[in-house]
Motif scaffolding. Sequence first.
Motif, PDB file in Angstrom:
ATOM      1  N   GLY A 120       0.811  -1.206   0.000  1.00  0.00           N
ATOM      2  CA  GLY A 120       0.000   0.000   0.000  1.00  0.00           C
ATOM      3  C   GLY A 120       0.846   1.258   0.000  1.00  0.00           C
ATOM      4  N   ASP A 121       0.259   2.321  -0.498  1.00  0.00           N
ATOM      5  CA  ASP A 121       0.884   3.642  -0.388  1.00  0.00           C
ATOM      6  C   ASP A 121       0.444   4.327   0.901  1.00  0.00           C
ATOM      7  N   VAL A 122      -0.801   4.037   1.308  1.00  0.00           N
ATOM      8  CA  VAL A 122      -1.403   4.702   2.451  1.00  0.00           C
ATOM      9  C   VAL A 122      -2.229   3.689   3.243  1.00  0.00           C
ATOM     10  N   TYR A 123      -2.154   3.788   4.585  1.00  0.00           N
ATOM     11  CA  TYR A 123      -2.994   3.002   5.472  1.00  0.00           C
ATOM     12  C   TYR A 123      -3.704   3.973   6.413  1.00  0.00           C
ATOM     13  N   THR A 124      -5.030   3.861   6.503  1.00  0.00           N
ATOM     14  CA  THR A 124      -5.784   4.792   7.329  1.00  0.00           C
ATOM     15  C   THR A 124      -6.456   4.066   8.482  1.00  0.00           C
ATOM     16  N   PHE A 125      -6.590   4.781   9.605  1.00  0.00           N
ATOM     17  CA  PHE A 125      -7.166   4.218  10.832  1.00  0.00           C
ATOM     18  C   PHE A 125      -8.085   5.265  11.456  1.00  0.00           C
ATOM     19  N   SER A 126      -9.118   5.634  10.730  1.00  0.00           N
ATOM     20  CA  SER A 126      -9.988   6.713  11.181  1.00  0.00           C
ATOM     21  C   SER A 126     -11.209   6.149  11.895  1.00  0.00           C
ATOM     22  N   PRO A 127     -11.454   6.566  13.138  1.00  0.00           N
ATOM     23  CA  PRO A 127     -12.521   5.955  13.941  1.00  0.00           C
ATOM     24  C   PRO A 127     -13.887   6.621  13.804  1.00  0.00           C
ATOM     25  N   SER A 128     -14.013   7.641  12.981  1.00  0.00           N
ATOM     26  CA  SER A 128     -15.216   8.477  12.980  1.00  0.00           C
ATOM     27  C   SER A 128     -16.260   7.949  12.004  1.00  0.00           C
ATOM     28  N   PHE A 129     -16.966   6.881  12.389  1.00  0.00           N
ATOM     29  CA  PHE A 129     -17.935   6.215  11.528  1.00  0.00           C
ATOM     30  C   PHE A 129     -19.097   7.145  11.129  1.00  0.00           C
ATOM     31  N   PRO A 130     -19.832   7.725  12.068  1.00  0.00           N
ATOM     32  CA  PRO A 130     -20.946   8.600  11.673  1.00  0.00           C
ATOM     33  C   PRO A 130     -20.506   9.803  10.849  1.00  0.00           C
ATOM     34  N   GLU A 131     -19.386  10.410  11.219  1.00  0.00           N
ATOM     35  CA  GLU A 131     -18.910  11.580  10.481  1.00  0.00           C
ATOM     36  C   GLU A 131     -18.548  11.222   9.042  1.00  0.00           C
ATOM     37  N   ALA A 132     -17.953  10.037   8.857  1.00  0.00           N
ATOM     38  CA  ALA A 132     -17.559   9.610   7.516  1.00  0.00           C
ATOM     39  C   ALA A 132     -18.763   9.240   6.665  1.00  0.00           C
ATOM     40  N   ALA A 133     -19.835   8.738   7.295  1.00  0.00           N
ATOM     41  CA  ALA A 133     -21.005   8.282   6.542  1.00  0.00           C
ATOM     42  C   ALA A 133     -22.025   9.380   6.307  1.00  0.00           C
ATOM     43  N   CYS A 134     -22.281  10.193   7.325  1.00  0.00           N
ATOM     44  CA  CYS A 134     -23.419  11.118   7.296  1.00  0.00           C
ATOM     45  C   CYS A 134     -23.099  12.481   6.698  1.00  0.00           C
ATOM     46  N   TYR A 135     -21.898  12.655   6.196  1.00  0.00           N
ATOM     47  CA  TYR A 135     -21.531  13.905   5.525  1.00  0.00           C
ATOM     48  C   TYR A 135     -20.904  13.547   4.190  1.00  0.00           C
ATOM     49  N   LEU A 136     -21.240  14.304   3.174  1.00  0.00           N
ATOM     50  CA  LEU A 136     -20.760  13.991   1.835  1.00  0.00           C
ATOM     51  C   LEU A 136     -19.244  13.983   1.786  1.00  0.00           C
ATOM     52  N   ASN A 137     -18.636  14.891   2.533  1.00  0.00           N
ATOM     53  CA  ASN A 137     -17.179  14.956   2.606  1.00  0.00           C
ATOM     54  C   ASN A 137     -16.781  15.556   3.944  1.00  0.00           C
ATOM     55  N   VAL A 138     -15.512  15.488   4.267  1.00  0.00           N
ATOM     56  CA  VAL A 138     -15.047  15.959   5.571  1.00  0.00           C
ATOM     57  C   VAL A 138     -15.173  17.474   5.702  1.00  0.00           C
ATOM     58  N   PHE A 139     -15.278  18.173   4.588  1.00  0.00           N
ATOM     59  CA  PHE A 139     -15.403  19.626   4.655  1.00  0.00           C
ATOM     60  C   PHE A 139     -16.851  20.048   4.928  1.00  0.00           C
ATOM     61  N   GLU A 140     -17.809  19.263   4.452  1.00  0.00           N
ATOM     62  CA  GLU A 140     -19.198  19.544   4.838  1.00  0.00           C
ATOM     63  C   GLU A 140     -19.343  19.354   6.339  1.00  0.00           C
ATOM     64  N   HIS A 141     -18.769  18.262   6.858  1.00  0.00           N
ATOM     65  CA  HIS A 141     -18.784  18.041   8.303  1.00  0.00           C
ATOM     66  C   HIS A 141     -18.102  19.201   9.020  1.00  0.00           C
ATOM     67  N   GLY A 142     -16.950  19.632   8.502  1.00  0.00           N
ATOM     68  CA  GLY A 142     -16.234  20.742   9.117  1.00  0.00           C
ATOM     69  C   GLY A 142     -17.021  22.035   9.072  1.00  0.00           C
ATOM     70  N   ASN A 143     -17.742  22.254   7.984  1.00  0.00           N
ATOM     71  CA  ASN A 143     -18.513  23.481   7.840  1.00  0.00           C
ATOM     72  C   ASN A 143     -19.678  23.528   8.818  1.00  0.00           C
ATOM     73  N   ARG A 144     -20.190  22.355   9.177  1.00  0.00           N
ATOM     74  CA  ARG A 144     -21.254  22.323  10.172  1.00  0.00           C
ATOM     75  C   ARG A 144     -20.698  22.605  11.568  1.00  0.00           C
ATOM     76  N   CYS A 145     -19.578  21.955  11.913  1.00  0.00           N
ATOM     77  CA  CYS A 145     -18.987  22.113  13.243  1.00  0.00           C
ATOM     78  C   CYS A 145     -18.266  23.449  13.398  1.00  0.00           C
ATOM     79  N   HIS A 146     -17.697  23.939  12.310  1.00  0.00           N
ATOM     80  CA  HIS A 146     -16.915  25.172  12.336  1.00  0.00           C
ATOM     81  C   HIS A 146     -17.370  26.056  11.169  1.00  0.00           C
ATOM     82  N   PRO A 147     -18.487  26.769  11.325  1.00  0.00           N
ATOM     83  CA  PRO A 147     -19.068  27.542  10.220  1.00  0.00           C
ATOM     84  C   PRO A 147     -18.050  28.454   9.545  1.00  0.00           C
TER      85      PRO A 147
END
Length: 312
Positions: A84-111
Amino acid sequence: MKVNIFQLFYDKKSRKMLDPGFTPLEVVGNPRPDWREYWAIRKYFLKNTLRESDYYGFLSPLFKEKTGLESRQIFSFIADNPGGDVYTFSPSFPEAACYLNVFEHGNRCHPGMIPIMEEFLDILEIRIDFSKFTNDFRSAVFCNYIIARPIFWNKWFTITERLFHIAERNDSQLARLLNKKTEYHKASLSMKVFIIERIASLLLALLPDLKVFDFDIQSMPWQVNSNYFAYRKEMVQLNALKIAYADSFDTEYLRIYFALRARVLQHCEAMECNETYINFFQVEESVPPAESDEEDPDLPWAPPRYENPATT
Protein backbone atom coordinates in the motif's frame (compact mmCIF):
# COMPACT_ATOMS: atom_id res chain seq x y z
CA MET A 1 11.07 -1.19 3.95
CA LYS A 2 10.58 0.15 7.47
CA VAL A 3 7.40 1.33 9.18
CA ASN A 4 8.13 4.42 11.27
CA ILE A 5 5.21 5.26 13.53
CA PHE A 6 5.75 8.11 15.95
CA GLN A 7 3.47 8.96 18.83
CA LEU A 8 3.56 12.50 20.06
CA PHE A 9 3.66 13.57 23.69
CA TYR A 10 3.93 16.94 25.40
CA ASP A 11 4.26 16.31 29.13
CA LYS A 12 4.30 13.57 31.77
CA LYS A 13 0.56 13.01 31.47
CA SER A 14 0.61 12.47 27.72
CA ARG A 15 3.77 10.35 27.95
CA LYS A 16 1.92 7.86 30.16
CA MET A 17 -0.63 7.42 27.37
CA LEU A 18 1.92 6.21 24.81
CA ASP A 19 1.90 2.75 23.26
CA PRO A 20 5.36 1.19 23.81
CA GLY A 21 5.21 -0.28 20.30
CA PHE A 22 5.38 3.18 18.74
CA THR A 23 8.37 5.52 18.75
CA PRO A 24 7.88 8.38 21.23
CA LEU A 25 8.24 11.86 19.71
CA GLU A 26 8.42 14.59 22.31
CA VAL A 27 7.18 18.08 21.50
CA VAL A 28 9.58 19.80 23.87
CA GLY A 29 7.83 22.62 25.70
CA ASN A 30 4.92 22.47 23.24
CA PRO A 31 6.01 25.87 21.84
CA ARG A 32 3.15 26.28 19.35
CA PRO A 33 -0.01 24.64 20.69
CA ASP A 34 -2.02 26.68 18.18
CA TRP A 35 -0.80 24.26 15.47
CA ARG A 36 -1.47 21.11 17.51
CA GLU A 37 0.13 18.01 15.92
CA TYR A 38 1.19 19.84 12.77
CA TRP A 39 3.99 21.64 14.58
CA ALA A 40 5.72 18.35 15.47
CA ILE A 41 5.09 16.75 12.06
CA ARG A 42 6.45 19.81 10.30
CA LYS A 43 9.55 19.89 12.46
CA TYR A 44 10.23 16.23 11.72
CA PHE A 45 9.89 16.69 7.96
CA LEU A 46 12.17 19.73 7.96
CA LYS A 47 14.90 17.98 9.94
CA ASN A 48 14.82 14.48 8.49
CA THR A 49 15.26 12.83 5.12
CA LEU A 50 12.54 10.31 4.30
CA ARG A 51 13.24 7.08 2.48
CA GLU A 52 10.98 6.46 -0.48
CA SER A 53 10.27 2.83 0.44
CA ASP A 54 9.56 3.50 4.12
CA TYR A 55 6.31 4.40 5.86
CA TYR A 56 5.75 7.26 8.28
CA GLY A 57 2.94 8.09 10.67
CA PHE A 58 2.40 10.60 13.46
CA LEU A 59 -0.23 9.67 16.02
CA SER A 60 -1.62 11.61 18.95
CA PRO A 61 -1.46 10.32 22.55
CA LEU A 62 -5.21 9.65 22.29
CA PHE A 63 -4.83 7.13 19.48
CA LYS A 64 -5.80 4.05 21.51
CA GLU A 65 -8.61 5.85 23.29
CA LYS A 66 -10.14 6.96 20.00
CA THR A 67 -9.55 3.83 17.91
CA GLY A 68 -9.27 1.03 20.46
CA LEU A 69 -6.20 -0.15 18.56
CA GLU A 70 -2.76 -1.13 19.83
CA SER A 71 0.52 -0.89 17.94
CA ARG A 72 0.62 -4.64 17.27
CA GLN A 73 -2.68 -4.38 15.40
CA ILE A 74 -1.39 -1.51 13.29
CA PHE A 75 1.80 -3.30 12.29
CA SER A 76 -0.14 -6.52 11.61
CA PHE A 77 -2.64 -4.72 9.39
CA ILE A 78 0.18 -3.21 7.33
CA ALA A 79 1.98 -6.56 7.09
CA ASP A 80 -1.23 -8.36 6.09
CA ASN A 81 -1.91 -5.81 3.32
CA PRO A 82 1.50 -5.31 1.67
CA GLY A 83 2.25 -2.84 -1.07
CA GLY A 84 0.00 0.00 0.00
CA ASP A 85 0.88 3.64 -0.39
CA VAL A 86 -1.40 4.70 2.45
CA TYR A 87 -2.99 3.00 5.47
CA THR A 88 -5.78 4.79 7.33
CA PHE A 89 -7.17 4.22 10.83
CA SER A 90 -9.99 6.71 11.18
CA PRO A 91 -12.52 5.96 13.94
CA SER A 92 -15.22 8.48 12.98
CA PHE A 93 -17.93 6.22 11.53
CA PRO A 94 -20.95 8.60 11.67
CA GLU A 95 -18.91 11.58 10.48
CA ALA A 96 -17.56 9.61 7.52
CA ALA A 97 -21.00 8.28 6.54
CA CYS A 98 -23.42 11.12 7.30
CA TYR A 99 -21.53 13.90 5.53
CA LEU A 100 -20.76 13.99 1.83
CA ASN A 101 -17.18 14.96 2.61
CA VAL A 102 -15.05 15.96 5.57
CA PHE A 103 -15.40 19.63 4.65
CA GLU A 104 -19.20 19.54 4.84
CA HIS A 105 -18.78 18.04 8.30
CA GLY A 106 -16.23 20.74 9.12
CA ASN A 107 -18.51 23.48 7.84
CA ARG A 108 -21.25 22.32 10.17
CA CYS A 109 -18.99 22.11 13.24
CA HIS A 110 -16.91 25.17 12.34
CA PRO A 111 -19.07 27.54 10.22
CA GLY A 112 -17.12 29.23 7.46
CA MET A 113 -14.70 26.37 6.75
CA ILE A 114 -15.82 25.76 3.17
CA PRO A 115 -15.47 29.35 1.91
CA ILE A 116 -12.08 29.56 3.63
CA MET A 117 -11.01 26.29 2.03
CA GLU A 118 -12.23 27.42 -1.38
CA GLU A 119 -10.16 30.60 -1.17
CA PHE A 120 -7.11 28.65 -0.10
CA LEU A 121 -7.54 26.17 -2.95
CA ASP A 122 -7.89 29.06 -5.39
CA ILE A 123 -4.32 29.97 -4.52
CA LEU A 124 -3.28 26.42 -5.39
CA GLU A 125 -5.35 26.60 -8.61
CA ILE A 126 -7.50 23.69 -7.42
CA ARG A 127 -11.23 23.98 -8.14
CA ILE A 128 -13.61 21.82 -6.13
CA ASP A 129 -17.39 21.86 -5.83
CA PHE A 130 -17.80 20.69 -2.25
CA SER A 131 -21.52 20.07 -2.79
CA LYS A 132 -20.53 17.15 -5.06
CA PHE A 133 -17.08 16.22 -3.73
CA THR A 134 -17.15 12.87 -1.89
CA ASN A 135 -15.18 11.18 0.86
CA ASP A 136 -16.16 7.60 1.62
CA PHE A 137 -14.73 5.28 4.26
CA ARG A 138 -11.56 4.91 2.18
CA SER A 139 -10.72 8.60 2.12
CA ALA A 140 -12.41 10.17 5.16
CA VAL A 141 -9.55 10.49 7.64
CA PHE A 142 -9.72 12.37 10.91
CA CYS A 143 -7.06 13.08 13.55
CA ASN A 144 -4.19 12.52 11.09
CA TYR A 145 -4.44 8.78 11.79
CA ILE A 146 -2.63 7.79 8.64
CA ILE A 147 0.53 5.79 7.83
CA ALA A 148 1.96 6.48 4.39
CA ARG A 149 4.96 6.53 2.10
CA PRO A 150 6.65 9.77 1.01
CA ILE A 151 4.67 9.62 -2.25
CA PHE A 152 1.74 10.79 -0.11
CA TRP A 153 3.54 12.90 2.49
CA ASN A 154 5.37 14.82 -0.23
CA LYS A 155 2.08 16.18 -1.61
CA TRP A 156 0.52 16.60 1.82
CA PHE A 157 3.42 18.65 3.16
CA THR A 158 3.54 20.89 0.11
CA ILE A 159 -0.10 21.89 0.63
CA THR A 160 0.03 22.18 4.42
CA GLU A 161 3.19 24.28 4.28
CA ARG A 162 1.47 26.69 1.95
CA LEU A 163 -1.32 27.09 4.46
CA PHE A 164 1.18 27.34 7.30
CA HIS A 165 3.02 30.28 5.76
CA ILE A 166 -0.17 32.14 4.85
CA ALA A 167 -1.40 31.82 8.43
CA GLU A 168 2.00 32.72 9.93
CA ARG A 169 2.31 35.90 7.86
CA ASN A 170 -1.11 36.93 9.14
CA ASP A 171 -1.29 39.82 6.68
CA SER A 172 -4.46 39.00 4.77
CA GLN A 173 -8.14 38.37 5.36
CA LEU A 174 -7.59 34.69 4.57
CA ALA A 175 -4.82 34.48 7.15
CA ARG A 176 -6.98 36.10 9.79
CA LEU A 177 -9.78 33.63 9.11
CA LEU A 178 -7.35 30.72 9.31
CA ASN A 179 -6.19 31.98 12.70
CA LYS A 180 -9.68 32.77 13.95
CA LYS A 181 -10.86 30.71 16.92
CA THR A 182 -13.64 28.15 16.59
CA GLU A 183 -15.27 25.99 19.22
CA TYR A 184 -14.10 22.44 19.85
CA HIS A 185 -15.34 20.37 22.81
CA LYS A 186 -15.81 23.45 25.00
CA ALA A 187 -12.36 24.74 24.00
CA SER A 188 -11.28 27.18 21.31
CA LEU A 189 -8.83 26.29 18.55
CA SER A 190 -7.89 28.03 15.32
CA MET A 191 -9.70 27.13 12.11
CA LYS A 192 -6.33 26.24 10.52
CA VAL A 193 -6.05 23.17 12.78
CA PHE A 194 -9.29 21.66 11.50
CA ILE A 195 -8.46 22.45 7.88
CA ILE A 196 -5.00 20.87 8.07
CA GLU A 197 -6.59 17.79 9.67
CA ARG A 198 -8.69 17.41 6.50
CA ILE A 199 -5.93 17.80 3.90
CA ALA A 200 -5.26 14.03 3.95
CA SER A 201 -8.89 13.34 3.00
CA LEU A 202 -8.67 15.93 0.23
CA LEU A 203 -5.62 14.24 -1.28
CA LEU A 204 -6.94 10.69 -0.97
CA ALA A 205 -10.06 11.68 -2.90
CA LEU A 206 -8.11 13.62 -5.54
CA LEU A 207 -5.43 10.95 -6.06
CA PRO A 208 -7.27 7.70 -6.90
CA ASP A 209 -4.05 6.07 -8.13
CA LEU A 210 -2.77 5.84 -4.56
CA LYS A 211 -3.18 2.33 -3.18
CA VAL A 212 -5.08 2.81 0.07
CA PHE A 213 -5.95 0.27 2.76
CA ASP A 214 -8.47 1.47 5.33
CA PHE A 215 -8.85 -0.34 8.65
CA ASP A 216 -12.43 -1.49 9.24
CA ILE A 217 -14.11 1.62 10.62
CA GLN A 218 -17.01 -0.41 12.02
CA SER A 219 -14.72 -2.29 14.39
CA MET A 220 -13.65 0.85 16.24
CA PRO A 221 -15.34 2.23 19.38
CA TRP A 222 -18.12 4.80 19.19
CA GLN A 223 -17.03 8.30 20.09
CA VAL A 224 -20.29 10.12 19.51
CA ASN A 225 -24.03 9.99 20.19
CA SER A 226 -24.88 6.33 20.85
CA ASN A 227 -28.13 6.81 18.90
CA TYR A 228 -26.11 6.28 15.75
CA PHE A 229 -25.37 2.69 16.70
CA ALA A 230 -28.89 1.61 15.75
CA TYR A 231 -28.35 3.05 12.26
CA ARG A 232 -25.22 1.13 11.33
CA LYS A 233 -26.82 -0.47 8.27
CA GLU A 234 -28.12 2.88 7.04
CA MET A 235 -24.67 4.40 7.39
CA VAL A 236 -23.16 1.56 5.35
CA GLN A 237 -25.78 2.34 2.71
CA LEU A 238 -24.83 6.01 2.83
CA ASN A 239 -21.23 5.10 2.19
CA ALA A 240 -22.22 2.85 -0.73
CA LEU A 241 -24.28 5.67 -2.26
CA LYS A 242 -21.28 7.99 -2.14
CA ILE A 243 -19.12 5.39 -3.85
CA ALA A 244 -21.79 4.84 -6.50
CA TYR A 245 -21.95 8.56 -7.22
CA ALA A 246 -18.16 8.89 -7.36
CA ASP A 247 -18.02 6.02 -9.87
CA SER A 248 -20.87 7.22 -12.09
CA PHE A 249 -21.50 10.94 -11.43
CA ASP A 250 -25.19 10.08 -11.53
CA THR A 251 -26.83 12.74 -9.34
CA GLU A 252 -29.71 10.38 -8.55
CA TYR A 253 -27.35 8.70 -6.09
CA LEU A 254 -26.81 12.07 -4.40
CA ARG A 255 -30.57 12.66 -4.16
CA ILE A 256 -31.05 9.29 -2.45
CA TYR A 257 -28.01 9.92 -0.26
CA PHE A 258 -29.24 13.26 1.08
CA ALA A 259 -32.75 11.92 1.70
CA LEU A 260 -31.44 8.93 3.68
CA ARG A 261 -28.87 10.90 5.63
CA ALA A 262 -31.55 13.46 6.60
CA ARG A 263 -33.59 10.67 8.19
CA VAL A 264 -30.53 9.33 10.01
CA LEU A 265 -29.54 12.73 11.37
CA GLN A 266 -33.10 13.58 12.40
CA HIS A 267 -33.37 10.37 14.41
CA CYS A 268 -29.89 10.44 15.87
CA GLU A 269 -29.61 14.11 16.69
CA ALA A 270 -33.28 14.91 17.29
CA MET A 271 -33.26 17.71 14.74
CA GLU A 272 -36.49 19.62 14.46
CA CYS A 273 -36.32 19.68 10.71
CA ASN A 274 -38.66 18.26 8.10
CA GLU A 275 -36.43 18.95 5.12
CA THR A 276 -35.31 15.97 3.06
CA TYR A 277 -32.08 17.84 2.31
CA ILE A 278 -30.23 19.32 5.26
CA ASN A 279 -27.79 21.85 3.88
CA PHE A 280 -24.50 22.12 5.74
CA PHE A 281 -22.66 23.62 2.77
CA GLN A 282 -23.97 27.12 3.47
CA VAL A 283 -22.87 29.24 6.39
CA GLU A 284 -24.38 32.05 8.39
CA GLU A 285 -24.32 35.48 6.79
CA SER A 286 -22.35 36.76 9.77
CA VAL A 287 -19.35 34.71 8.66
CA PRO A 288 -17.35 36.89 6.23
CA PRO A 289 -15.99 35.25 3.07
CA ALA A 290 -12.26 34.77 2.89
CA GLU A 291 -10.29 36.81 0.40
CA SER A 292 -7.62 35.31 -1.83
CA ASP A 293 -4.07 36.04 -0.85
CA GLU A 294 -1.67 37.39 -3.45
CA GLU A 295 0.71 34.90 -5.02
CA ASP A 296 4.05 35.09 -3.25
CA PRO A 297 6.97 33.76 -5.30
CA ASP A 298 9.14 33.64 -2.20
CA LEU A 299 6.78 31.35 -0.33
CA PRO A 300 8.55 28.00 0.11
CA TRP A 301 6.91 24.92 -1.35
CA ALA A 302 9.52 22.52 -0.03
CA PRO A 303 8.22 18.95 0.41
CA PRO A 304 9.86 16.51 2.81
CA ARG A 305 13.28 15.38 1.70
CA TYR A 306 13.48 11.72 0.81
CA GLU A 307 15.94 9.31 -0.68
CA ASN A 308 15.15 7.27 -3.77
CA PRO A 309 16.80 3.87 -3.27
CA ALA A 310 16.98 3.45 -7.05
CA THR A 311 19.30 6.42 -7.37
CA THR A 312 21.26 6.36 -4.11
